[in-house]
Design a protein around this motif. Structure first.
Motif, PDB file in Angstrom:
ATOM      1  N   ALA B  21      63.321  27.969  -0.726  1.00 14.40           N
ATOM      2  CA  ALA B  21      61.956  27.645  -1.118  1.00 14.40           C
ATOM      3  C   ALA B  21      61.414  28.714  -2.049  1.00 14.40           C
ATOM      4  O   ALA B  21      61.601  29.901  -1.811  1.00 14.40           O
ATOM      5  N   GLU B  22      60.759  28.261  -3.091  1.00 14.47           N
ATOM      6  CA  GLU B  22      60.163  29.222  -4.013  1.00 14.47           C
ATOM      7  C   GLU B  22      58.658  29.021  -4.076  1.00 14.47           C
ATOM      8  O   GLU B  22      58.127  28.015  -3.611  1.00 14.47           O
ATOM      9  N   THR B  23      57.988  29.981  -4.690  1.00 14.55           N
ATOM     10  CA  THR B  23      56.548  29.896  -4.848  1.00 14.55           C
ATOM     11  C   THR B  23      56.217  29.822  -6.334  1.00 14.55           C
ATOM     12  O   THR B  23      56.801  30.551  -7.127  1.00 14.55           O
ATOM     13  N   ALA B  24      55.288  28.926  -6.675  1.00 14.46           N
ATOM     14  CA  ALA B  24      54.864  28.827  -8.071  1.00 14.46           C
ATOM     15  C   ALA B  24      53.342  28.939  -8.149  1.00 14.46           C
ATOM     16  O   ALA B  24      52.626  28.344  -7.340  1.00 14.46           O
ATOM     17  N   HIS B  25      52.867  29.705  -9.115  1.00 19.35           N
ATOM     18  CA  HIS B  25      51.426  29.807  -9.350  1.00 19.35           C
ATOM     19  C   HIS B  25      51.009  28.728 -10.343  1.00 19.35           C
ATOM     20  O   HIS B  25      51.582  28.625 -11.422  1.00 19.35           O
ATOM     21  N   VAL B  26      50.010  27.961  -9.947  1.00 17.85           N
ATOM     22  CA  VAL B  26      49.578  26.837 -10.769  1.00 17.85           C
ATOM     23  C   VAL B  26      48.100  27.018 -11.119  1.00 17.85           C
ATOM     24  O   VAL B  26      47.286  27.306 -10.242  1.00 17.85           O
ATOM     25  N   ALA B  27      47.764  26.877 -12.396  1.00 13.06           N
ATOM     26  CA  ALA B  27      46.366  26.930 -12.829  1.00 13.06           C
ATOM     27  C   ALA B  27      45.879  25.501 -13.047  1.00 13.06           C
ATOM     28  O   ALA B  27      46.527  24.726 -13.746  1.00 13.06           O
ATOM     29  N   VAL B  28      44.756  25.157 -12.420  1.00 12.40           N
ATOM     30  CA  VAL B  28      44.301  23.763 -12.437  1.00 12.40           C
ATOM     31  C   VAL B  28      42.835  23.689 -12.861  1.00 12.40           C
ATOM     32  O   VAL B  28      41.992  24.437 -12.357  1.00 12.40           O
ATOM     33  N   ALA B  29      42.542  22.789 -13.779  1.00 12.84           N
ATOM     34  CA  ALA B  29      41.160  22.565 -14.200  1.00 12.84           C
ATOM     35  C   ALA B  29      40.315  22.146 -13.004  1.00 12.84           C
ATOM     36  O   ALA B  29      40.751  21.361 -12.156  1.00 12.84           O
ATOM     37  N   ALA B  30      39.086  22.691 -12.951  1.00 12.30           N
ATOM     38  CA  ALA B  30      38.248  22.516 -11.766  1.00 12.30           C
ATOM     39  C   ALA B  30      37.998  21.047 -11.434  1.00 12.30           C
ATOM     40  O   ALA B  30      37.912  20.683 -10.262  1.00 12.30           O
ATOM     41  N   ASN B  31      37.909  20.182 -12.450  1.00 16.82           N
ATOM     42  CA  ASN B  31      37.562  18.779 -12.158  1.00 16.82           C
ATOM     43  C   ASN B  31      38.675  18.076 -11.385  1.00 16.82           C
ATOM     44  O   ASN B  31      38.459  17.047 -10.773  1.00 16.82           O
ATOM     45  N   PHE B  32      39.886  18.645 -11.411  1.00 12.96           N
ATOM     46  CA  PHE B  32      41.034  17.982 -10.785  1.00 12.96           C
ATOM     47  C   PHE B  32      41.246  18.434  -9.335  1.00 12.96           C
ATOM     48  O   PHE B  32      42.189  18.005  -8.678  1.00 12.96           O
ATOM     49  N   ARG B  33      40.359  19.277  -8.848  1.00 14.46           N
ATOM     50  CA  ARG B  33      40.563  19.883  -7.533  1.00 14.46           C
ATOM     51  C   ARG B  33      40.831  18.894  -6.402  1.00 14.46           C
ATOM     52  O   ARG B  33      41.816  19.050  -5.666  1.00 14.46           O
ATOM     53  N   PRO B  34      39.972  17.855  -6.226  1.00  9.06           N
ATOM     54  CA  PRO B  34      40.216  16.957  -5.081  1.00  9.06           C
ATOM     55  C   PRO B  34      41.596  16.314  -5.138  1.00  9.06           C
ATOM     56  O   PRO B  34      42.293  16.251  -4.117  1.00  9.06           O
ATOM     57  N   ALA B  35      42.004  15.862  -6.316  1.00  6.29           N
ATOM     58  CA  ALA B  35      43.323  15.243  -6.446  1.00  6.29           C
ATOM     59  C   ALA B  35      44.412  16.271  -6.188  1.00  6.29           C
ATOM     60  O   ALA B  35      45.398  16.004  -5.499  1.00  6.29           O
ATOM     61  N   MET B  36      44.221  17.469  -6.721  1.00 10.24           N
ATOM     62  CA  MET B  36      45.247  18.508  -6.606  1.00 10.24           C
ATOM     63  C   MET B  36      45.460  18.909  -5.159  1.00 10.24           C
ATOM     64  O   MET B  36      46.593  19.200  -4.749  1.00 10.24           O
ATOM     65  N   GLU B  37      44.394  18.928  -4.381  1.00 15.01           N
ATOM     66  CA  GLU B  37      44.550  19.325  -2.976  1.00 15.01           C
ATOM     67  C   GLU B  37      45.462  18.343  -2.243  1.00 15.01           C
ATOM     68  O   GLU B  37      46.293  18.740  -1.428  1.00 15.01           O
ATOM     69  N   THR B  38      45.304  17.052  -2.545  1.00 14.65           N
ATOM     70  CA  THR B  38      46.185  16.055  -1.932  1.00 14.65           C
ATOM     71  C   THR B  38      47.608  16.186  -2.468  1.00 14.65           C
ATOM     72  O   THR B  38      48.580  16.120  -1.710  1.00 14.65           O
ATOM     73  N   LEU B  39      47.723  16.386  -3.780  1.00 13.83           N
ATOM     74  CA  LEU B  39      49.046  16.534  -4.394  1.00 13.83           C
ATOM     75  C   LEU B  39      49.787  17.731  -3.809  1.00 13.83           C
ATOM     76  O   LEU B  39      50.990  17.661  -3.537  1.00 13.83           O
ATOM     77  N   GLU B  40      49.052  18.818  -3.602  1.00 19.72           N
ATOM     78  CA  GLU B  40      49.673  20.050  -3.106  1.00 19.72           C
ATOM     79  C   GLU B  40      50.299  19.819  -1.729  1.00 19.72           C
ATOM     80  O   GLU B  40      51.460  20.168  -1.488  1.00 19.72           O
ATOM     81  N   SER B 232      55.652  11.518 -10.807  1.00 20.78           N
ATOM     82  CA  SER B 232      56.320  10.561  -9.923  1.00 20.78           C
ATOM     83  C   SER B 232      55.334   9.465  -9.512  1.00 20.78           C
ATOM     84  O   SER B 232      54.119   9.620  -9.655  1.00 20.78           O
ATOM     85  N   ASP B 233      55.871   8.361  -8.986  1.00 21.41           N
ATOM     86  CA  ASP B 233      55.012   7.259  -8.548  1.00 21.41           C
ATOM     87  C   ASP B 233      54.037   7.707  -7.469  1.00 21.41           C
ATOM     88  O   ASP B 233      52.869   7.323  -7.467  1.00 21.41           O
ATOM     89  N   GLN B 234      54.547   8.533  -6.553  1.00 18.76           N
ATOM     90  CA  GLN B 234      53.703   8.996  -5.458  1.00 18.76           C
ATOM     91  C   GLN B 234      52.502   9.783  -6.004  1.00 18.76           C
ATOM     92  O   GLN B 234      51.355   9.537  -5.613  1.00 18.76           O
ATOM     93  N   ALA B 235      52.783  10.706  -6.924  1.00 18.77           N
ATOM     94  CA  ALA B 235      51.701  11.512  -7.495  1.00 18.77           C
ATOM     95  C   ALA B 235      50.748  10.632  -8.289  1.00 18.77           C
ATOM     96  O   ALA B 235      49.523  10.790  -8.219  1.00 18.77           O
ATOM     97  N   ARG B 236      51.298   9.678  -9.040  1.00 17.22           N
ATOM     98  CA  ARG B 236      50.447   8.818  -9.857  1.00 17.22           C
ATOM     99  C   ARG B 236      49.459   8.029  -9.007  1.00 17.22           C
ATOM    100  O   ARG B 236      48.305   7.850  -9.387  1.00 17.22           O
ATOM    101  N   SER B 237      49.914   7.565  -7.840  1.00 20.21           N
ATOM    102  CA  SER B 237      48.968   6.789  -7.031  1.00 20.21           C
ATOM    103  C   SER B 237      47.904   7.704  -6.426  1.00 20.21           C
ATOM    104  O   SER B 237      46.745   7.304  -6.288  1.00 20.21           O
ATOM    105  N   ILE B 238      48.262   8.941  -6.102  1.00 21.12           N
ATOM    106  CA  ILE B 238      47.249   9.893  -5.618  1.00 21.12           C
ATOM    107  C   ILE B 238      46.216  10.149  -6.718  1.00 21.12           C
ATOM    108  O   ILE B 238      45.004  10.140  -6.480  1.00 21.12           O
ATOM    109  N   ILE B 239      46.695  10.337  -7.936  1.00 21.12           N
ATOM    110  CA  ILE B 239      45.801  10.635  -9.064  1.00 21.12           C
ATOM    111  C   ILE B 239      44.863   9.449  -9.339  1.00 21.12           C
ATOM    112  O   ILE B 239      43.663   9.606  -9.539  1.00 21.12           O
ATOM    113  N   GLU B 240      45.448   8.237  -9.266  1.00 20.35           N
ATOM    114  CA  GLU B 240      44.629   7.047  -9.516  1.00 20.35           C
ATOM    115  C   GLU B 240      43.537   6.886  -8.446  1.00 20.35           C
ATOM    116  O   GLU B 240      42.387   6.599  -8.761  1.00 20.35           O
ATOM    117  N   ASN B 241      43.925   7.101  -7.189  1.00 15.61           N
ATOM    118  CA  ASN B 241      42.953   6.975  -6.094  1.00 15.61           C
ATOM    119  C   ASN B 241      41.826   7.992  -6.203  1.00 15.61           C
ATOM    120  O   ASN B 241      40.738   7.795  -5.681  1.00 15.61           O
TER     121      ASN B 241
END
Lengths: 225, 247
Positions: B21-40, B232-241
């Motif tokens: 397992a590795e760790t990656a630092h990701v910078a995310v635009a503030a407006n995407f936070r709710p979606a990103m939390e689910t994606l994470e 991926s399809d999974q991420a796309r449906s999270i983003i759409e929702n």
């Protein structure tokens, strides 16, 4: 300098002058009381006065947005009296600046007042001076340095205010778009030339104001006691 | 002895899985936070990798990354900055659109809302993001221009430095209406969403949000895997929702 940036500069000076004048009226009695009182609540009052030094301006700005909105007690009262909202208005910025710069007025005054011995004040009283008369003719001249430091620091600090204005002001040209916001905007849209010219004005202004204080303090050392 | 073996095995297993397992630092635009939390959550559960996510303004991340901030992946609020960054990387990979932002006119305290609300005579303030700094701000101004309301709304527009601030202006009751991101409204609990109107997409420039894999992410399995997962399809449906259109 572009016309909107010049308007921002004028607005900033107006804001700093207004806030400093109000703080002089409010801060002087407060500082006098803090310097003289033996009340047990004194440390609490001192802590409240010092709060804006420690709190991030965004916290203060956020609370003001909640406290001053048109549905709140303060906000709706102001709206019914003046017909203008407190947030996104010049009056709102003045109020925010007064809170934000409070310690810069009160603390230098308080320490100046604290160095005035009780003797001269009591002497003035025994010669028949009213407390007001004693204050004006003994305390004020003896604290001249404190007054100058307080006024100048308050003015300079209000000039550079950013975080609160960003939250409470809403960046309306001629009303709430102050110089620090204009600089931020110029930097963010990568217009460094505009940002430079504005920043230089602010830098020169702040430096000369501070230089004035230090020259004044050296020329007119006040000996008390 | 049995216990010792178990402990040894446990230590070994943990050590090996940690190596995987590795760790990656990701910078995310503030407006995407709710979606990103689910994606994470979804990504970390699926891959076993770990993401360290920072939320902030796209412009600031751009400046920081230019000056060597160690982010592996950047999810921006626009298409321009990821594109510029992609060109600066040694390992060049095209920036890709991961979501398309939807602008919404929002009022938290009404039942229904349409464009006519902007013409109300009692209207005091309309919150928007700063058009010069934020794509949602530019979109809002375009809609206002398309509705020919520039003059009517002059002096009533209050500008937040980004769309998150415009949202706060409305939510705290300081502005009656605001142009915000649909994703922000949908992140509220259902009873608090009030009413919103979605301007037709042809009225404003498309808000493309692009992602880019940065040099720091090359050779980092977590970063590469997350960049793939994002499309991926999974991420796309999270983003759409979460209130975005899909590219």
């Amino acid at each position: 300098m572009s016309a909107p940036d010049f308007a921002a500069l004028i607005l900033t000076l107006k804001l700093a002058l207004t806030a400093t004048a109000i703080l002089l009226l409010v801060g002087t009695p407060l500082a006098w009381w803090l310097a003289r009182t033996r009340a047990r609540l004194k440390p609490v009052a001192e802590a409240i006065v010092a709060l804006p030094l420690v709190l991030p301006p965004t916290v203060l700005g956020f609370y003001l947005l909640i406290l001053l909105n048109p549905q709140s007690a303060i906000g709706s009262f102001w709206l019914s009296v003046t017909g203008e909202t407190l947030t996104f208005s010049f009056s709102g910025l003045v109020l925010a600046s007064v809170l934000y710069s409070l310690p810069f007025m009160v603390q230098p005054l308080q320490s100046a007042f604290e160095t005035i011995a009780r003797k001269p004040m009591e002497l003035a009283a025994s010669l028949g001076a009213s407390p007001w008369d004693a204050f004006v003719s003994v305390a004020v001249p003896a604290s001249a340095r404190g007054f100058v430091t307080a006024i100048v620091l308050t003015f300079a600090h209000t000039l550079g205010e950013f975080g609160i204005v960003l939250m409470v002001g809403g960046n309306i040209p001629d009303r709430t778009r102050v110089i620090s916001i204009a600089v931020y905007e110029n930097v963010e849209r990568l217009d460094y030339a505009q940002a430079h010219s504005l920043s230089l004005v602010l830098l020169a202004l702040s430096f000369s104001v501070l230089l004035f204080v230090y020259i004044f303090n050296r020329r007119f050392p006040v000996h008390v006691g | 002895m049995y216990r010792l073996a178990l402990a040894f095995c446990q230590f070994f297993c943990v050590a090996t899985s940690a190596a995987w397992a590795e760790t990656a630092h990701v910078a995310v635009a503030a407006n995407f936070r709710p979606a990103m939390e689910t994606l994470e959550v979804a990504f970390e559960r699926e891959s076993g990798h770990d993401l360290q996510v920072s939320y902030g303004a796209t412009g600031q991340f751009f400046a920081q990354i230019q000056h060597g901030a160690p982010y592996a992946v950047f999810l921006a609020a626009d298409a321009e900055r990821p594109h510029l960054l992609a060109e600066m990387q040694t390992n060049r990979i095209e920036a890709r659109t991961y979501a398309i932002g939807q602008l919404a006119l929002w009022s938290p305290h009404t039942e229904a809302l349409a464009a006519d609300a902007l013409r109300g005579s009692g209207l005091r303030f309309v919150a928007v993001a700063n058009a010069e700094l934020a794509p949602y701000g530019a979109a809002a101004e375009a809609v206002i221009a398309a509705l020919e309301l520039e003059e009517a709304l002059a002096g009533k527009l209050v500008r937040g430095s980004n769309v998150a601030q415009a949202f706060v202006f409305v939510q705290t009751g300081n502005a009656e209406l605001g142009f915000v991101a649909l994703s922000q409204i949908l992140s509220l609990p259902e009873g608090k969403r009030g009413a919103y109107w979605l301007p037709p997409p042809e009225l404003y420039p498309t808000i493309r949000q692009d992602a880019v894999l940065l040099d720091h992410g090359h050779g980092n399995e977590a970063a590469v895997a997350f960049f793939q997962f994002l499309f991926s399809d999974q991420a796309r449906s999270i983003i759409e929702n979460a209130g975005y259109e899909l590219p």
